[in-house]
Design an enzyme around this catalytic site. Structure first.
Site, short mmCIF file in Angstrom:
data_model
loop_
_atom_site.label_atom_id
_atom_site.label_comp_id
_atom_site.label_asym_id
_atom_site.label_seq_id
_atom_site.Cartn_x
_atom_site.Cartn_y
_atom_site.Cartn_z
N HIS A 18 9.80 -2.82 3.81
CA HIS A 18 8.46 -2.49 3.31
C HIS A 18 8.09 -1.02 3.54
O HIS A 18 7.21 -0.50 2.87
CB HIS A 18 7.41 -3.41 3.95
N HIS A 54 -0.16 3.30 16.21
CA HIS A 54 -0.12 1.83 16.12
C HIS A 54 1.03 1.28 16.95
O HIS A 54 1.99 1.98 17.24
CB HIS A 54 -0.07 1.33 14.68
O1 LIG Z 1 7.15 -6.30 10.71
C1 LIG Z 1 7.19 -5.36 11.50
O2 LIG Z 1 8.17 -5.21 12.23
C2 LIG Z 1 6.06 -4.34 11.59
C3 LIG Z 1 5.06 -4.46 10.46
C4 LIG Z 1 3.97 -3.40 10.54
C5 LIG Z 1 2.66 -3.72 10.93
C6 LIG Z 1 1.67 -2.75 11.02
C7 LIG Z 1 1.94 -1.42 10.72
C8 LIG Z 1 3.25 -1.06 10.34
O3 LIG Z 1 3.60 0.23 10.08
C9 LIG Z 1 4.25 -2.06 10.22
O4 LIG Z 1 5.47 -1.69 9.80
FE LIG Z 2 5.82 0.40 9.89
#
Ligand SMILES: O=C(O)CCc1cccc(O)c1O
Ligand SMILES: [Fe+2]
Length: 314
Positions: free
Chosen positions: A115, A179
């Site tokens: 993603h 984050h």
């Molecule tokens: O599924 C994962 O390992 C992390 C997913 C994910 C959540 C919040 C912010 C992000 O940038 C992100 O990548």
């Molecule tokens: Fe991420």
């Protein structure tokens, strides 16, 4: 040829654990503005820096950086799956310039991306095949990490290559800002998770769902104030935005990897993608940030930013 930049946070929790509608509306407007900016620039090529979250790149062979001459999206969190429209010739040109610069980048004829790439391409240009792309992976989660100064040098080398392509190049950075979503860490993971971090490609649907549910639950708990993950740090995020806008990118060279984690959470390393994109942009001369969106969005576990920039001498 002119260059332009768009950097954005991603979060697969968008649409899965949403904040108030007013927040969503503000983000939608910011993305709409970014799309308008990009459409107006009309890029021939997107050169995109993004991380991976143990969906495409694993500890069986973990490079600091990797340029893809071909790439497949794994389709995690419902993102588009399948091949990206990669400009192979441009990827080779960029890799040659980066290697000539002394930055030892890895290279792939079948890079697997998640993603980090797919959500950004879908949001900014509509799909993973809408605009020819050179995908550049930057390891932002898997210890050990090199110093952030190397990311800046990678970005500069990519910027020099882009200047020789005779194409309108849009640099994109995807990730961050502060984050700390629950991405497993090798050192502290139980044995069965360790194995998945080493060689976890093609998880079963049940495995993928379990992983995604963990992150979605963490988003719910974080927004409710009961999660154990690190808080967002809007002050740190604003400082980073200021540094990137200032053009004096060497300032980041003194920021230790430990300071990123302490101040802005483990996944704040994802801002490496922004630093690389801005460094690439800096090669073309002075630039001007034309839009900045920033908002803390705990529901999405993200200090959420979107910026656009153009060269001043354009
Ligand atoms: O599924 C994962 O390992 C992390 C997913 C994910 C959540 C919040 C912010 C992000 O940038 C992100 O990548
Ligand atoms: Fe991420």
């Amino acid at each position: 040829m002119p260059v332009a930049l768009c950097t954005m946070s991603h979060s697969p929790l968008m649409g899965r654990n949403d904040p108030a509608q007013t927040v969503i509306d503000d983000v939608d407007t910011a993305f709409e503005n970014a799309r308008t900016f990009i459409a107006h620039f009309a890029p021939d090529l997107v050169v995109m820096f993004a991380p991976d979250h143990y969906n495409g790149v694993y500890y069986d062979l973990m490079p600091p950086f990797c340029i893809g001459a071909a790439a497949q999206s794994v389709g995690d969190y419902g993102t588009e799956a399948g091949p990206l429209d990669v400009d192979r010739d441009a990827a080779y040109t960029v890799a040659r310039e980066v290697l000539s610069s002394g930055v030892d980048v890895a290279f792939s004829e079948r890079m697997h991306v998640d993603h980090g790439f797919a959500q950004a391409l879908q949001l900014l240009v509509g799909s993973i095949t809408a605009v020819p792309t050179v995908p550049i992976f930057i390891n932002s989660v898997a210890e050990p990490l090199g110093p952030v100064s190397r990311v800046r040098l990678l970005g500069e080398a990519v910027g020099r290559a882009a200047a020789n392509l005779d194409k309108r190049v849009l640099f994109v950075g995807s990730g961050g800002l502060s984050h700390d979503p629950p991405v497993p860490q090798f050192a502290t993971a139980p044995a069965e998770v360790k194995e998945k971090l080493i060689d976890g490609r093609n998880p079963t649907e049940a495995e993928r769902n379990a992983r995604e549910k963990r992150v979605i639950d963490a988003g719910r708990d974080f927004a409710a104030g009961v999660a154990t993950i690190a808080p967002l740090n809007p002050q740190w995020d604003r400082t980073l935005l200021d540094v990137l806008a200032s053009g004096y990118l060497e300032q980041v060279d003194s920021w230790t990897n430990e300071s990123f984690v302490e101040q802005a959470g483990h996944s704040s390393h994802e801002v490496r993608t922004w630093i690389a994109a801005y460094a690439a942009m800096s090669v073309a001369g002075k630039y001007r940030v034309t839009s900045t969106f920033y908002r803390e969005i705990p529901e999405w576990i993200a200090g959420f930013g979107i910026t656009t920039a153009v060269s001043i001498d354009e």
